[in-house]
Scaffold this motif. Structure first.
Motif, short mmCIF file in Angstrom:
data_model
loop_
_atom_site.label_atom_id
_atom_site.label_comp_id
_atom_site.label_asym_id
_atom_site.label_seq_id
_atom_site.Cartn_x
_atom_site.Cartn_y
_atom_site.Cartn_z
N ASN A 61 0.77 -1.21 -0.07
CA ASN A 61 0.09 0.08 -0.10
C ASN A 61 0.94 1.18 -0.23
O ASN A 61 1.79 1.50 0.75
CB ASN A 61 -0.93 -0.08 1.17
CG ASN A 61 -1.75 1.26 1.28
OD1 ASN A 61 -2.74 1.59 0.55
ND2 ASN A 61 -1.62 2.02 2.41
N ASN B 168 -0.17 5.27 0.02
CA ASN B 168 -1.09 6.57 -0.04
C ASN B 168 -2.27 6.02 -0.64
O ASN B 168 -2.96 6.69 -1.59
CB ASN B 168 -0.47 7.78 -0.89
CG ASN B 168 0.98 7.96 -0.36
OD1 ASN B 168 0.96 8.23 0.82
ND2 ASN B 168 1.78 8.50 -1.12
N GLN B 169 -2.81 5.07 -0.29
CA GLN B 169 -4.23 4.43 -0.60
C GLN B 169 -4.22 3.62 -1.97
O GLN B 169 -5.15 3.61 -2.69
CB GLN B 169 -4.98 5.55 -0.16
CG GLN B 169 -5.47 6.19 1.11
CD GLN B 169 -5.90 5.05 1.96
OE1 GLN B 169 -6.51 4.31 1.78
NE2 GLN B 169 -4.92 5.09 3.06
N ASN B 170 -3.11 3.85 -2.52
CA ASN B 170 -2.93 3.05 -3.76
C ASN B 170 -2.17 1.65 -3.80
O ASN B 170 -1.53 1.61 -2.60
CB ASN B 170 -2.19 3.93 -4.78
CG ASN B 170 -2.76 5.34 -5.22
OD1 ASN B 170 -3.90 5.38 -5.26
ND2 ASN B 170 -2.06 6.33 -4.96
N ASP C 266 -7.04 -1.39 -3.66
CA ASP C 266 -6.72 -1.92 -2.43
C ASP C 266 -5.72 -3.16 -2.64
O ASP C 266 -6.17 -3.95 -3.47
CB ASP C 266 -7.98 -2.26 -1.71
CG ASP C 266 -7.53 -3.02 -0.21
OD1 ASP C 266 -6.64 -3.76 -0.19
OD2 ASP C 266 -8.02 -2.30 0.66
#
Length: 328
Positions: A76, A78-80, A92
């Motif tokens: 993961n 930064n939410q990527n 995710d």
């Protein structure tokens, strides 16, 4: 001409040249490609699969050839999602890992020589791995299963998902559960049919040893060791050549000195060291095999040695009738 103008056979030929991530991506192009790969899947023939559920999720697929190993890491950022450092925006990483792993393991055509599942700091990742293995239409054929995790229930979930007819060896390392309940394991055909047990399966008393005698080789831990249970092992090794090794770590053995005296060891228990076995060799009656018995401060081992000639120079005691341990 676009990719989708190609005939099915041509598309499948392309799919056959893709790596594992490429096949997963190809399925996502449209429904036609998804259906095509679902109905005529590119089969895999991995020899081993190693999954590590740590802060990142990592899978190593090995086909047993010099160029046949592929490692895929999911993390993961930064939410990527990063897949082998390639960024998938807004995805995710656990979901991408699960889709890929489910697809790859679904198309495994042969028996895995080894499946290794290691839990690091990602308990949610391990939970999804268990769910994927249990969701298969048939149990996954595996010869050697290695599980490193926190709790017995996780071992149970993974063990129950493999094919009992192919399973030969179970290696369990638990980080948190101090003692395990053999009743839970004994419910599983996989446990009852495997030949080898290794790791730190921990039982409270050596009275449970007899429940492990269906295994050919055993390594366990026991909280409290009793001489009477070593006599049970002695009889099993003398009667049945199938038994090759029984090894156990122990913190408490009140009869340690008595055991050494019965074997005829010319030393005191106070002379023993940890992890350094003192060994004696005994000829098994009506056999050329030798029973090696080793003991130290925290460990004992029984081992049947089939090629007895190799141990001729190790002071093999030929007549066990003269040894107290075999007369008790």
């Amino acid at each position: 001409m676009s990719l989708l103008d190609l005939h099915d056979d041509d598309l499948l030929e392309i799919a056959g040249k893709l790596d594992l991530r490429g096949i997963s991506n190809l399925r996502k192009v449209n429904q036609r490609l998804r259906n095509l790969i679902e109905t005529r899947p590119p089969t895999h023939d991995f020899s081993s699969v190693t999954i590590t559920a740590d802060d990142d999720l990592k899978v190593v697929y090995d086909s047993g050839t010099p160029a046949g190993q592929e490692t895929i890491s999911y993390s993961n950022l930064n939410q990527n999602c990063l897949v082998n450092q390639k960024r998938l925006v807004g995805q995710d990483y656990r979901e991408i890992f699960c889709r890929d792993f489910e697809l790859n393991i679904r198309y495994q055509k042969g028996v895995l020589d080894r499946l290794c599942v290691v839990e690091g700091n990602n308990c949610l990742g391990l939970k999804r791995i268990c769910e994927i293995l249990q969701s298969r239409d048939t149990n996954l054929p595996v010869k050697f299963l290695r599980i490193f995790c926190d709790f017995q229930r996780q071992v149970f979930q993974i063990l129950s998902a493999v094919e009992p007819l192919t399973l030969k060896s179970i290696h369990i390392l638990l980080f948190r559960d101090s003692t395990q309940q053999l009743d839970e394991y004994e419910r599983l055909e996989q446990w009852r049919s495997a030949e080898e047990l290794d790791g730190n399966v921990n039982v409270d008393s050596s009275t449970h040893f007899r429940r492990l005698l269906h295994f050919r080789k055993v390594t366990v831990c026991v909280e409290r060791l009793f001489l009477k249970d070593l006599i049970v092992l002695r009889d099993a090794f003398l009667r049945n050549p199938r038994h090759q090794k029984f090894k156990s770590y122990f913190p408490q053995f009140p009869e340690l000195q008595e055991f050494m005296d019965l074997l005829g060891m010319e030393k005191d228990s106070g002379d023993l060291e940890e992890d350094s076995l003192s060994k004696m060799y005994f000829r098994i009656p009506n056999s050329s095999d030798v029973l090696a018995i080793g003991i130290c401060l925290n460990l004992f081992k029984f081992r049947r040695l089939v090629v007895a000639e190799k141990y001729a120079g190790k002071d093999v005691i030929e007549d066990i009738g003269e040894v107290g341990f075999f007369q008790r």
